[in-house]
Design a protein around this motif. Structure first.
Motif, PDB file in Angstrom:
ATOM      1  N   ILE A 162       0.832  -1.208   0.000  1.00  0.00           N
ATOM      2  CA  ILE A 162       0.000   0.000   0.000  1.00  0.00           C
ATOM      3  C   ILE A 162       0.863   1.254   0.000  1.00  0.00           C
ATOM      4  CG2 ILE A 162      -1.723   1.297   1.320  1.00  0.00           C
ATOM      5  CD1 ILE A 162      -2.758  -1.394   2.351  1.00  0.00           C
ATOM      6  N   LYS A 163       1.910   1.247   0.792  1.00  0.00           N
ATOM      7  CA  LYS A 163       2.762   2.428   0.906  1.00  0.00           C
ATOM      8  C   LYS A 163       3.442   2.780  -0.415  1.00  0.00           C
ATOM      9  CE  LYS A 163       6.629   4.305   3.562  1.00  0.00           C
ATOM     10  NZ  LYS A 163       7.632   4.040   4.629  1.00  0.00           N
ATOM     11  N   ASN A 164       3.841   1.770  -1.179  1.00  0.00           N
ATOM     12  CA  ASN A 164       4.596   2.005  -2.415  1.00  0.00           C
ATOM     13  C   ASN A 164       3.732   1.931  -3.675  1.00  0.00           C
ATOM     14  OD1 ASN A 164       7.024   2.181  -0.899  1.00  0.00           O
ATOM     15  ND2 ASN A 164       7.179  -0.048  -0.864  1.00  0.00           N
ATOM     16  N   HIS A 165       2.409   1.811  -3.519  1.00  0.00           N
ATOM     17  CA  HIS A 165       1.522   1.692  -4.671  1.00  0.00           C
ATOM     18  C   HIS A 165       1.299   3.082  -5.285  1.00  0.00           C
ATOM     19  CE1 HIS A 165      -1.863   0.540  -7.192  1.00  0.00           C
ATOM     20  NE2 HIS A 165      -1.614  -0.725  -6.879  1.00  0.00           N
ATOM     21  N   GLU A 166       1.755   3.282  -6.507  1.00  0.00           N
ATOM     22  CA  GLU A 166       1.725   4.601  -7.131  1.00  0.00           C
ATOM     23  C   GLU A 166       0.291   5.091  -7.357  1.00  0.00           C
ATOM     24  OE1 GLU A 166       3.991   4.602 -10.680  1.00  0.00           O
ATOM     25  OE2 GLU A 166       5.899   4.128  -9.670  1.00  0.00           O
ATOM     26  N   GLN A 167      -0.585   4.219  -7.868  1.00  0.00           N
ATOM     27  CA  GLN A 167      -1.943   4.645  -8.183  1.00  0.00           C
ATOM     28  C   GLN A 167      -2.734   5.010  -6.916  1.00  0.00           C
ATOM     29  OE1 GLN A 167      -4.036   1.853 -10.608  1.00  0.00           O
ATOM     30  NE2 GLN A 167      -5.866   3.137 -10.836  1.00  0.00           N
ATOM     31  N   LEU A 168      -2.580   4.220  -5.864  1.00  0.00           N
ATOM     32  CA  LEU A 168      -3.281   4.527  -4.617  1.00  0.00           C
ATOM     33  C   LEU A 168      -2.799   5.852  -4.027  1.00  0.00           C
ATOM     34  CD1 LEU A 168      -3.453   1.087  -2.735  1.00  0.00           C
ATOM     35  CD2 LEU A 168      -5.379   2.433  -3.578  1.00  0.00           C
ATOM     36  N   ASN A 169      -1.493   6.058  -4.046  1.00  0.00           N
ATOM     37  CA  ASN A 169      -0.939   7.269  -3.447  1.00  0.00           C
ATOM     38  C   ASN A 169      -1.196   8.510  -4.286  1.00  0.00           C
ATOM     39  OD1 ASN A 169       0.865   6.692  -0.891  1.00  0.00           O
ATOM     40  ND2 ASN A 169       1.136   4.946  -2.263  1.00  0.00           N
ATOM     41  N   SER A 170      -1.414   8.336  -5.592  1.00  0.00           N
ATOM     42  CA  SER A 170      -1.706   9.486  -6.451  1.00  0.00           C
ATOM     43  C   SER A 170      -3.177   9.884  -6.394  1.00  0.00           C
ATOM     44  CB  SER A 170      -1.300   9.185  -7.897  1.00  0.00           C
ATOM     45  OG  SER A 170      -2.015   8.055  -8.388  1.00  0.00           O
ATOM     46  N   ASN A 171      -4.069   8.906  -6.188  1.00  0.00           N
ATOM     47  CA  ASN A 171      -5.509   9.184  -6.179  1.00  0.00           C
ATOM     48  C   ASN A 171      -6.062   9.486  -4.790  1.00  0.00           C
ATOM     49  OD1 ASN A 171      -5.538   8.711  -8.928  1.00  0.00           O
ATOM     50  ND2 ASN A 171      -6.142   6.559  -8.714  1.00  0.00           N
ATOM     51  N   PHE A 172      -5.367   9.043  -3.749  1.00  0.00           N
ATOM     52  CA  PHE A 172      -5.870   9.216  -2.394  1.00  0.00           C
ATOM     53  C   PHE A 172      -4.772   9.774  -1.493  1.00  0.00           C
ATOM     54  CE2 PHE A 172      -8.034   5.572  -4.269  1.00  0.00           C
ATOM     55  CZ  PHE A 172      -9.377   5.942  -4.126  1.00  0.00           C
ATOM     56  N   LYS A 173      -5.220  10.485  -0.468  1.00  0.00           N
ATOM     57  CA  LYS A 173      -4.292  10.963   0.556  1.00  0.00           C
ATOM     58  C   LYS A 173      -4.282   9.929   1.676  1.00  0.00           C
ATOM     59  CE  LYS A 173      -3.159  14.950   3.415  1.00  0.00           C
ATOM     60  NZ  LYS A 173      -3.604  16.300   3.886  1.00  0.00           N
ATOM     61  N   LEU A 174      -3.363   8.982   1.580  1.00  0.00           N
ATOM     62  CA  LEU A 174      -3.361   7.841   2.485  1.00  0.00           C
ATOM     63  C   LEU A 174      -2.698   8.182   3.817  1.00  0.00           C
ATOM     64  CD1 LEU A 174      -2.337   4.934   0.074  1.00  0.00           C
ATOM     65  CD2 LEU A 174      -4.627   5.581   0.811  1.00  0.00           C
ATOM     66  N   GLN A 175      -3.244   7.608   4.853  1.00  0.00           N
ATOM     67  CA  GLN A 175      -2.619   7.623   6.172  1.00  0.00           C
ATOM     68  C   GLN A 175      -2.516   6.181   6.646  1.00  0.00           C
ATOM     69  OE1 GLN A 175      -5.302  10.557   8.197  1.00  0.00           O
ATOM     70  NE2 GLN A 175      -3.364  11.457   8.863  1.00  0.00           N
ATOM     71  N   LEU A 176      -1.294   5.713   6.813  1.00  0.00           N
ATOM     72  CA  LEU A 176      -1.074   4.325   7.209  1.00  0.00           C
ATOM     73  C   LEU A 176      -0.792   4.243   8.703  1.00  0.00           C
ATOM     74  CD1 LEU A 176       1.152   3.009   4.272  1.00  0.00           C
ATOM     75  CD2 LEU A 176      -1.290   2.725   4.615  1.00  0.00           C
ATOM     76  N   TYR A 177      -1.406   3.263   9.338  1.00  0.00           N
ATOM     77  CA  TYR A 177      -1.222   3.037  10.767  1.00  0.00           C
ATOM     78  C   TYR A 177      -0.799   1.590  10.993  1.00  0.00           C
ATOM     79  CZ  TYR A 177      -3.920   7.354  11.408  1.00  0.00           C
ATOM     80  OH  TYR A 177      -4.365   8.648  11.363  1.00  0.00           O
ATOM     81  N   THR A 178       0.141   1.412  11.878  1.00  0.00           N
ATOM     82  CA  THR A 178       0.447   0.064  12.362  1.00  0.00           C
ATOM     83  C   THR A 178       0.034   0.038  13.826  1.00  0.00           C
ATOM     84  OG1 THR A 178       2.717   0.770  12.866  1.00  0.00           O
ATOM     85  CG2 THR A 178       2.352  -0.332  10.763  1.00  0.00           C
ATOM     86  N   VAL A 179      -0.965  -0.768  14.139  1.00  0.00           N
ATOM     87  CA  VAL A 179      -1.579  -0.775  15.460  1.00  0.00           C
ATOM     88  C   VAL A 179      -1.304  -2.112  16.136  1.00  0.00           C
ATOM     89  CG1 VAL A 179      -3.719  -0.443  16.757  1.00  0.00           C
ATOM     90  CG2 VAL A 179      -3.394   0.735  14.569  1.00  0.00           C
ATOM     91  N   ASN A 180      -0.891  -2.051  17.376  1.00  0.00           N
ATOM     92  CA  ASN A 180      -0.654  -3.262  18.163  1.00  0.00           C
ATOM     93  C   ASN A 180      -1.976  -4.017  18.347  1.00  0.00           C
ATOM     94  OD1 ASN A 180      -0.153  -5.133  20.285  1.00  0.00           O
ATOM     95  ND2 ASN A 180       1.583  -3.878  20.960  1.00  0.00           N
ATOM     96  N   PRO A 181      -2.017  -5.315  18.048  1.00  0.00           N
ATOM     97  CA  PRO A 181      -3.256  -6.084  18.232  1.00  0.00           C
ATOM     98  C   PRO A 181      -3.801  -6.033  19.655  1.00  0.00           C
ATOM     99  CG  PRO A 181      -1.669  -7.351  16.971  1.00  0.00           C
ATOM    100  CD  PRO A 181      -0.953  -6.132  17.451  1.00  0.00           C
ATOM    101  N   LYS A 182      -2.913  -5.878  20.629  1.00  0.00           N
ATOM    102  CA  LYS A 182      -3.357  -5.800  22.018  1.00  0.00           C
ATOM    103  C   LYS A 182      -4.208  -4.556  22.244  1.00  0.00           C
ATOM    104  CE  LYS A 182      -1.599  -5.884  26.774  1.00  0.00           C
ATOM    105  NZ  LYS A 182      -0.379  -5.909  27.625  1.00  0.00           N
ATOM    106  N   VAL A 183      -3.867  -3.459  21.565  1.00  0.00           N
ATOM    107  CA  VAL A 183      -4.638  -2.222  21.687  1.00  0.00           C
ATOM    108  C   VAL A 183      -6.045  -2.423  21.144  1.00  0.00           C
ATOM    109  CG1 VAL A 183      -4.787   0.183  20.911  1.00  0.00           C
ATOM    110  CG2 VAL A 183      -2.570  -0.782  21.571  1.00  0.00           C
ATOM    111  N   VAL A 184      -6.141  -3.071  19.989  1.00  0.00           N
ATOM    112  CA  VAL A 184      -7.447  -3.320  19.374  1.00  0.00           C
ATOM    113  C   VAL A 184      -8.265  -4.285  20.223  1.00  0.00           C
ATOM    114  CG1 VAL A 184      -8.627  -4.185  17.322  1.00  0.00           C
ATOM    115  CG2 VAL A 184      -6.507  -2.883  17.085  1.00  0.00           C
TER     116      VAL A 184
END
Length: 342
Positions: free
Chosen positions: A9-31
Motif C-alpha cells: 500500500i505504501k509504495n503503490h503509485e496509483q493509490l498514493n496518487s488518487n488518495f491521501k493515504l494515512q497508514l497506521y500500524t496498530v498493536n493487536p493488544k490495543v485493538v
C-alpha cells in the motif's frame, strides 16, 4: 503477516496518487482491549475490521513508522540471534537435569564447568564407575585432548582428577540400562547446544558486517560491544522518531505503573512492559555489562542495589537500564562519541 500488505500500500503509485493515504500500524493488544468496551460483539472478520477502524476514528493513535530497510535487515539478524540465545538457554536447562541424573554431584563438586568441551566429552564417554576406576594418567590424557590443553591452569591436573573421582564416588548410582539411555539423551542435547553455539558465532560475524553500514557512536561506550549495539540500534531504528528520552523509555517498556488511592501510594510498583520486549532485553543486558565494565554505571548500580532489602539485583539492573536510555538517546540523536564524566 502485516509487512507485505503495509509496503504494498505504501509504495503503490496509483493509490498514493488518487488518495491521501494515512497508514497506521496498530498493536493487536490495543485493538483487543478496545473491543472489550463493546460487550456483545461477535468474532468475525467484518466486525474485527470495523473495530480497528473505530479505534482509529476514536483518535489518540499515533502514525507509527515502519523500520527502514537498513534497520529492518539488522533487526532480522538480531532477533534471530535472540531466538538462538533462548534455544541455548532451554537446551542447557534440559542438559543440567540430565547431568544431575547421570552424575548428581557434578555441577556442585566438579572442578570445571558443566558446558566446557572437556566436561561434555567426559559425560558422554564415561560412566561413574569408569571415572572412579580409570587410571589418573589416562583420564588426564583424555581431558587434555578434549580441552585443547587448556585444562587446569595453575591447578595441578592430578588435583582436578582427584576431586572428580571423589564427586563420582559420592554421586547416586543408576542401573546400567538407565544410565545408557540418559547418556544417549545427554549426548544429543550437547549436540544441540554445540550446533546452536556454532550458529550463534556465525550470526555474530554477519551482525558485525551489517552494523558497519549504519553510522552510530553507541559502540564507543565502555562495556557495549557490537552485539548489544546492533540489538539496540535495530529496535530503535531512526532516533528522530522520538522527541525525548522519556518517549524512548516508554517504547522500551522501562516505565513504572502508579498504584495510588486517596492518601495511599504504593512503594512497590511494576514495570509496564508494554513496549518493545526485544529493545528492553538488550537494554537490560547492556546494563548488566555496564555494571562490570563501566565505572560510572557500576557505582550507580551498587547505589541502587543497597537502597532496598529485597529484589536488589533486579531493581538495580532495571534502574541502570533506565539510566542508560538517556545516554543512548543523547549519543544517537547528537552523533557524539561517548566521553565519561570525571
Amino acid at each position: 503477516f502485516w509487512e507485505h500488505c503495509y509496503r504494498l500500500i505504501k509504495n503503490h503509485e496509483q493509490l498514493n496518487s488518487n488518495f491521501k493515504l494515512q497508514l497506521y500500524t496498530v498493536n493487536p493488544k490495543v485493538v483487543s482491549n478496545f473491543k472489550k468496551a463493546y460487550t456483545d460483539l461477535p468474532k468475525n472478520d467484518n466486525v474485527d475490521a470495523w473495530v480497528i477502524a473505530d479505534r482509529i476514528r476514536f483518535g489518540r493513535v499515533e502514525n507509527s513508522s515502519s523500520p527502514e530497510a537498513l534497520y529492518r535487515a539488522l533487526r532480522q539478524i538480531t532477533r534471530h540471534k535472540f531466538k538462538l540465545a533462548q534455544h541455548i538457554k532451554a537446551e542447557k536447562a534440559r542438559a543440567l537435569n540430565l547431568v544431575f541424573l547421570k552424575f548428581s554431584d557434578f555441577t556442585k563438586k566438579s572442578p570445571f564447568g558443566t558446558f566446557t568441551k572437556a566436561s561434555m566429552a567426559l559425560l558422554e564417554n564415561y560412566t561413574l564407575r569408569e571415572i572412579v576406576n580409570t587410571d589418573i594418567h589416562e583420564l588426564a590424557e583424555f581431558l587434555h585432548q578434549n580441552s585443547n590443553n587448556r585444562l587446569g591452569g595453575s591447578t595441578p591436573i592430578e588435583k582436578i582428577i582427584t576431586a572428580l573421582k571423589k564427586a563420582a564416588r559420592n554421586s547416586y548410582r543408576l542401573k546400567p540400562e538407565i544410565d545408557q539411555a540418559i547418556t544417549q539423551t545427554l549426548s544429543m542435547t550437547f549436540d544441540n547446544i554445540r550446533f546452536y553455539q556454532s550458529q550463534n558465532k556465525r550470526l555474530k560475524r554477519v551482525l558485525k558486517r551489517q552494523l558497519k553500514a549504519i553510522p552510530q557512536t553507541l559502540i564507543t561506550v565502555d562495556g557495549i560491544g557490537p552485539v548489544l549495539t546492533a540489538g539496540i540500534i535495530s529496535e530503535i531504528g531512526d532516533i528522530n522518531r522520538f522527541d525525548k528520552e522519556t518517549n524512548l523509555a516508554s517504547y522500551a517498556g522501562l516505565t513504572w505503573t502508579e498504584h495510588q488511592s486517596g492518601s495511599f501510594t504504593a512503594e512497590e510498583t511494576h514495570l509496564t512492559k508494554k513496549g518493545n520486549k526485544y529493545l528492553r532485553y538488550y537494554l537490560v543486558e547492556a546494563a548488566n555489562s555496564l555494571r562490570v565494565h563501566n565505572d560510572r554505571y557500576k557505582s550507580y548500580y551498587y547505589k541502587k542495589y543497597n537502597e532496598v532489602p529485597k529484589h536488589k539485583h533486579k531493581r538495580a539492573l532495571v534502574l541502570t537500564a533506565r539510566k542508560f536510555v538517556r545516554l543512548v538517546f543523547a549519543l544517537l540523536s547528537k552523533g557524539e562519541i561517548y566521553q565519561p564524566r570525571r
